[in-house]
Design a protein around this motif. Sequence first.
Motif, PDB file in Angstrom:
ATOM      1  N   ALA A 113     -27.246 -84.541 -35.014  1.00  0.00           N
ATOM      2  CA  ALA A 113     -26.994 -85.769 -34.253  1.00  0.00           C
ATOM      3  C   ALA A 113     -26.457 -86.889 -35.137  1.00  0.00           C
ATOM      4  N   GLY A 114     -26.060 -86.555 -36.370  1.00  0.00           N
ATOM      5  CA  GLY A 114     -25.493 -87.560 -37.256  1.00  0.00           C
ATOM      6  C   GLY A 114     -26.519 -88.329 -38.060  1.00  0.00           C
ATOM      7  N   GLY A 115     -27.781 -87.896 -38.076  1.00  0.00           N
ATOM      8  CA  GLY A 115     -28.821 -88.598 -38.827  1.00  0.00           C
ATOM      9  C   GLY A 115     -29.296 -87.787 -40.010  1.00  0.00           C
ATOM     10  N   ASP A 116     -30.574 -87.988 -40.389  1.00  0.00           N
ATOM     11  CA  ASP A 116     -31.122 -87.286 -41.549  1.00  0.00           C
ATOM     12  C   ASP A 116     -32.643 -87.390 -41.518  1.00  0.00           C
ATOM     13  N   LEU A 117     -33.278 -86.718 -42.464  1.00  0.00           N
ATOM     14  CA  LEU A 117     -34.740 -86.734 -42.592  1.00  0.00           C
ATOM     15  C   LEU A 117     -35.086 -87.167 -44.007  1.00  0.00           C
ATOM     16  N   ARG A 118     -36.026 -88.134 -44.118  1.00  0.00           N
ATOM     17  CA  ARG A 118     -36.437 -88.617 -45.426  1.00  0.00           C
ATOM     18  C   ARG A 118     -37.939 -88.428 -45.593  1.00  0.00           C
ATOM     19  N   LEU A 119     -38.326 -88.021 -46.801  1.00  0.00           N
ATOM     20  CA  LEU A 119     -39.739 -87.827 -47.136  1.00  0.00           C
ATOM     21  C   LEU A 119     -40.135 -88.837 -48.201  1.00  0.00           C
TER      22      LEU A 119
END
Length: 424
Positions: A400-406
């Motif tokens: 969806a054009g985003g990302d995941l950050r930890l």
Amino acid sequence: MRRRVLVLVGATTSLVLVAFLVPLALLVRGVAVDRAVQGATVQAQALSSMVVTAHRDTLAVAVEQADATSAYDVSVFLADGSRLGAAVPRSPLVELASRGSSASGEVPGGREIVFAVRDSAGAYGVIRAFVSEAELTRGVARAWLLLAGLGVVLLGMSLLVADRLARRLVRSTIELASVSHHLAAGDLDARADPGAPDEIGRVAAALNHLAGRISELLREERETVADLSHRVRTPLTALRLDAEALADRHEAVRIEAGVDAVQRAVTQAIDQARRRSAGSGSGCDAAEVVRERVDFWAVLAEDTDREIGRDLAPGPLPVTVGRGELAACVDALLGNVFAHTPDGTAFEVRLYRSPDGEVLLSIDDAGPGLPEPGLARRGESGSGSSGLGLDIARRTAQRAGGDLRLGRSALGGLSVTLQLLAAP
């Protein structure tokens, strides 16, 4: 590539033209010299019979006329030392000819030709013809210009043909690269032109075969996933019947809700497997979906003595992720909290819109966090699980054009932030 082809063809053609035109130019000059020398020789030989037989006055008139009308300086040196025609000094060649030897040679300004003619008294007269440098090279400059023009035309034609061929090769290569980019982007219907020149056409045919094979493998994989997902429905139906048979209605409702959630996940897996692209959802309201899934997990949190902190934007917060995908993503993240933290561990769910217009879902817990940074990769886990939860969330966001950050949460455990692109 196009410029290199032009440079190669230009250099090769230039070498061929030099090897061809330089000898031809020298030949043209030699022919011009021979023509001039032959003309002077003929002119001089025409006077030889008159030197032997004609009267001196007649000979003088003939020599003067020849000198005046021809392109050469004509002189006759008689045996008595007198000179007729062009006024020139006696040269070494003239002295040689006066002893009976005809010759020719280069002199300053041109070429000198002498003939020894023996008169009736046995003495030698000398006929001298001088060919100037201009006469020796008459027409050579024009011929050389024509040869140079011919060379330029041939070079231009070769470069033009090479440019057409190179343009076709480059265009075929660019089209081939474009098709590969389309395939990499998921457009498996993209095909290259197998009619491209030579080896490029073979590569295009091989790429088309590879694209077809990839399509077949993906179709088989999707059908296999759909079949496996469909098989799960049978035990789920049995589990639902067992839940309905429970005497405790509260427990029955709770278990039926869990079965419904699994049923939705299975249905979504089937739909995604049969769709051409798994990320082709039509979008949804993130506030509604997150609130619904948090309410669902709140029941289990209460049973495990977990305190939930909620900070959910009222919405609507439209995002470009489908409802089923976002629900599965939230379930995966919250499921990780319950699976990898001990009972009684508090967690907080926040949903808000960033100043940049993105929709952010943040889940913070007070657990131990990730034991190793590398365990966020797909298929790796330190707790015996499949290791797919975080990867599912990451892939959902990236589609969806985003990302995941930890990161480290304010509660002391793991902080997972899901970045989603807001729908227009």
